[in-house]
Design a protein around this motif. Structure first.
Motif, PDB file in Angstrom:
ATOM      1  N   SER A 135      -5.124   8.247 -13.857  1.00  0.00           N
ATOM      2  CA  SER A 135      -3.990   9.177 -13.970  1.00  0.00           C
ATOM      3  C   SER A 135      -2.826   8.801 -13.061  1.00  0.00           C
ATOM      4  CB  SER A 135      -4.451  10.607 -13.651  1.00  0.00           C
ATOM      5  OG  SER A 135      -5.034  10.665 -12.362  1.00  0.00           O
ATOM      6  N   LEU A 136      -3.105   8.234 -11.887  1.00  0.00           N
ATOM      7  CA  LEU A 136      -2.036   7.913 -10.933  1.00  0.00           C
ATOM      8  C   LEU A 136      -1.287   6.654 -11.350  1.00  0.00           C
ATOM      9  CD1 LEU A 136      -0.617   8.508  -8.237  1.00  0.00           C
ATOM     10  CD2 LEU A 136      -2.346   7.079  -7.120  1.00  0.00           C
ATOM     11  N   THR A 137       0.043   6.763 -11.455  1.00  0.00           N
ATOM     12  CA  THR A 137       0.887   5.616 -11.794  1.00  0.00           C
ATOM     13  C   THR A 137       1.891   5.369 -10.662  1.00  0.00           C
ATOM     14  OG1 THR A 137       2.642   6.905 -12.857  1.00  0.00           O
ATOM     15  CG2 THR A 137       0.758   6.243 -14.247  1.00  0.00           C
ATOM     16  N   ALA A 138       2.566   4.234 -10.755  1.00  0.00           N
ATOM     17  CA  ALA A 138       3.618   3.935  -9.784  1.00  0.00           C
ATOM     18  C   ALA A 138       4.750   4.953  -9.878  1.00  0.00           C
ATOM     19  CB  ALA A 138       4.153   2.521 -10.014  1.00  0.00           C
ATOM     20  N   TRP A 139       4.986   5.494 -11.080  1.00  0.00           N
ATOM     21  CA  TRP A 139       6.035   6.521 -11.248  1.00  0.00           C
ATOM     22  C   TRP A 139       5.758   7.703 -10.331  1.00  0.00           C
ATOM     23  CZ3 TRP A 139       6.862  11.579 -12.154  1.00  0.00           C
ATOM     24  CH2 TRP A 139       8.135  11.967 -12.583  1.00  0.00           C
ATOM     25  N   THR A 140       4.498   8.142 -10.280  1.00  0.00           N
ATOM     26  CA  THR A 140       4.132   9.290  -9.445  1.00  0.00           C
ATOM     27  C   THR A 140       4.354   8.979  -7.973  1.00  0.00           C
ATOM     28  OG1 THR A 140       2.453   9.874 -11.077  1.00  0.00           O
ATOM     29  CG2 THR A 140       2.291  10.930  -8.929  1.00  0.00           C
ATOM     30  N   VAL A 141       3.919   7.799  -7.542  1.00  0.00           N
ATOM     31  CA  VAL A 141       4.094   7.411  -6.139  1.00  0.00           C
ATOM     32  C   VAL A 141       5.576   7.410  -5.768  1.00  0.00           C
ATOM     33  CG1 VAL A 141       3.822   5.527  -4.468  1.00  0.00           C
ATOM     34  CG2 VAL A 141       1.963   6.053  -6.076  1.00  0.00           C
ATOM     35  N   VAL A 142       6.382   6.766  -6.603  1.00  0.00           N
ATOM     36  CA  VAL A 142       7.807   6.590  -6.294  1.00  0.00           C
ATOM     37  C   VAL A 142       8.578   7.908  -6.380  1.00  0.00           C
ATOM     38  CG1 VAL A 142       9.941   5.515  -7.140  1.00  0.00           C
ATOM     39  CG2 VAL A 142       7.852   4.151  -6.919  1.00  0.00           C
ATOM     40  N   ASN A 143       8.231   8.737  -7.324  1.00  0.00           N
ATOM     41  CA  ASN A 143       9.029   9.948  -7.564  1.00  0.00           C
ATOM     42  C   ASN A 143       8.488  11.218  -6.922  1.00  0.00           C
ATOM     43  OD1 ASN A 143      11.331   9.256  -9.521  1.00  0.00           O
ATOM     44  ND2 ASN A 143       9.567   8.243 -10.460  1.00  0.00           N
ATOM     45  N   GLN A 144       7.195  11.241  -6.588  1.00  0.00           N
ATOM     46  CA  GLN A 144       6.617  12.513  -6.143  1.00  0.00           C
ATOM     47  C   GLN A 144       5.971  12.461  -4.768  1.00  0.00           C
ATOM     48  OE1 GLN A 144       4.031  13.932  -9.297  1.00  0.00           O
ATOM     49  NE2 GLN A 144       5.752  14.381 -10.646  1.00  0.00           N
ATOM     50  N   TRP A 145       5.615  11.279  -4.289  1.00  0.00           N
ATOM     51  CA  TRP A 145       4.992  11.233  -2.966  1.00  0.00           C
ATOM     52  C   TRP A 145       6.046  11.467  -1.881  1.00  0.00           C
ATOM     53  CZ3 TRP A 145       0.614   7.086  -2.218  1.00  0.00           C
ATOM     54  CH2 TRP A 145      -0.438   7.378  -3.104  1.00  0.00           C
ATOM     55  N   PRO A 146       5.681  12.110  -0.767  1.00  0.00           N
ATOM     56  CA  PRO A 146       6.639  12.350   0.315  1.00  0.00           C
ATOM     57  C   PRO A 146       7.216  11.044   0.850  1.00  0.00           C
ATOM     58  CG  PRO A 146       4.620  13.626   0.655  1.00  0.00           C
ATOM     59  CD  PRO A 146       4.346  12.687  -0.477  1.00  0.00           C
ATOM     60  N   ARG A 147       8.434  11.157   1.333  1.00  0.00           N
ATOM     61  CA  ARG A 147       9.129   9.972   1.850  1.00  0.00           C
ATOM     62  C   ARG A 147       8.318   9.254   2.912  1.00  0.00           C
ATOM     63  NH1 ARG A 147      15.020  10.348   4.868  1.00  0.00           N
ATOM     64  NH2 ARG A 147      14.766   8.571   6.273  1.00  0.00           N
ATOM     65  N   GLN A 148       7.701  10.002   3.836  1.00  0.00           N
ATOM     66  CA  GLN A 148       6.940   9.358   4.910  1.00  0.00           C
ATOM     67  C   GLN A 148       5.692   8.656   4.389  1.00  0.00           C
ATOM     68  OE1 GLN A 148       9.471   9.171   7.266  1.00  0.00           O
ATOM     69  NE2 GLN A 148       7.595   8.896   8.471  1.00  0.00           N
ATOM     70  N   GLU A 149       5.109   9.198   3.310  1.00  0.00           N
ATOM     71  CA  GLU A 149       3.943   8.551   2.721  1.00  0.00           C
ATOM     72  C   GLU A 149       4.348   7.249   2.032  1.00  0.00           C
ATOM     73  OE1 GLU A 149      -0.189   8.200   1.731  1.00  0.00           O
ATOM     74  OE2 GLU A 149       1.011   9.079   3.330  1.00  0.00           O
ATOM     75  N   ILE A 150       5.504   7.252   1.373  1.00  0.00           N
ATOM     76  CA  ILE A 150       6.009   6.015   0.763  1.00  0.00           C
ATOM     77  C   ILE A 150       6.292   4.982   1.852  1.00  0.00           C
ATOM     78  CG2 ILE A 150       7.939   4.990  -0.514  1.00  0.00           C
ATOM     79  CD1 ILE A 150       8.130   7.601  -2.097  1.00  0.00           C
ATOM     80  N   ARG A 151       6.878   5.436   2.949  1.00  0.00           N
ATOM     81  CA  ARG A 151       7.136   4.513   4.069  1.00  0.00           C
ATOM     82  C   ARG A 151       5.835   3.896   4.563  1.00  0.00           C
ATOM     83  NH1 ARG A 151       7.182   4.073   9.508  1.00  0.00           N
ATOM     84  NH2 ARG A 151       9.002   3.104  10.492  1.00  0.00           N
TER      85      ARG A 151
END
Length: 315
Positions: A135-151
């Motif tokens: 279910s998890l895609t890169a779209w979800t990571v890029v658009n929905q994960w918190p900024r600090q988690e992406i960092r």
């Protein structure tokens, strides 16, 4: 179909030698990919031998069935994540095995298919799933994960030194509209990097894409779980061979195999062992096996490959 298989598997001869294949043995290729390693393993088996091919990508399994059709009677194909190795083998009623091989590199067909969203060289939907049923895609990571988690993902998994500015740029861009494609993400990354970074030889998005891909597929956790599941399933004298392609994976492989070879994990201050843990494997060579100069010339993809091998002890 043959044109798809001109690509030579990484460290092929070294893997085959390291597995010390018994003709009547049972072997696992935990990362079927293009099937190059599997073909060389099954060629060395007699009618009494068996090969188990695992991949989380249905496309790899279907291509593997075609490529390995001459040996179909000796091969079991299993769809799943190698992190769930024990459950996969149990489901196929396979007990102890004589050898296992895991090539942790991303399969070339996945990278080459623009629609899969792994590549920063082609514009495609943000996907990056190795198993398209996840279910998890890169779209979800890029658009929905918190900024600090992406960092954190970019810094830890991508080893990107500009993780902060890139995460900030992603966060700013998605406030206006969702980031839908790899092409849009590449432009955001470019815009966040200083001029000096843009002049580097490698693509400016390479590290960020690596980090996001690892997060989407939970790759590092999967490697650790795979190793913990693999060692108990080996027969005495059976070999485990693992090819890694970047430092994060290799660190996990090195650490897990070293712990299995050491056994006792009591603090050094203890006068005697109280944990009772015995070594499960011996390391076949203290240092990893690296590609030969000839292979590096013929296959640049092998440049960062490291092969580590362990042999199961009688425990």
């Amino acid at each position: 179909m043959s044109g798809a298989y001109t690509h030579r598997p990484v460290l092929l001869e070294e893997c085959i030698q390291s597995l010390a294949i018994r003709p009547d043995g049972v072997y696992v290729d935990g990362t079927l990919g293009r099937g190059g390693h599997s073909e060389e393993i099954v060629k060395r088996l007699t009618a009494g031998g068996r090969l188990v091919c695992i991949d989380r990508d249905w496309q790899a399994l279907e291509a593997g069935r075609v490529r390995l059709a001459p040996w179909a009677g000796q091969i079991t194909f299993l769809h799943g994540n190698f992190a769930d190795l024990a459950a996969l083998l149990d489901g196929a009623e396979i007990g102890q095995v004589d050898g296992m091989l895991f090539d942790l590199g991303v399969s070339s067909p996945q990278l080459d298919d623009p629609a899969r969203g792994f590549s920063y060289m082609a514009d495609a939907p943000l996907d990056m799933r190795m198993d398209q049923q996840d279910s998890l895609t890169a779209w979800t990571v890029v658009n929905q994960w918190p900024r600090q988690e992406i960092r954190r993902v970019l810094a830890q998994y991508g080893e990107e030194r500009y993780a902060g500015p890139i995460a900030a740029a992603i966060d700013k861009a998605r406030q206006h509209r969702a980031i839908e494609t790899t092409g849009q993400l590449v432009e955001i990354i470019r815009g966040a990097l200083p001029a000096a970074a843009l002049r580097e030889k490698q693509h400016p998005a390479k590290r960020s894409f690596q980090g996001i891909r690892i997060a989407v597929n939970d790759e590092l956790s999967a490697v650790s779980r795979m190793l913990q599941g693999a060692i108990p399933r080996l027969r005495t004298g059976g070999r485990l061979a693992v090819i890694s392609f970047h430092s994060l994976e290799d660190r996990i492989v090195k650490s897990e195999l070293a712990a299995a070879a050491k056994g006792c994990d009591c603090p050094p201050s203890f006068p005697v062992c109280v944990c009772g843990k015995r070594p499960q494997v011996r390391l076949v060579g203290r240092k990893p096996i690296l590609p030969s100069p000839q292979e590096l010339t013929e296959n640049p993809r092998a440049r960062s490959a490291k092969l580590r091998v362990a042999e199961k002890l009688d425990v």
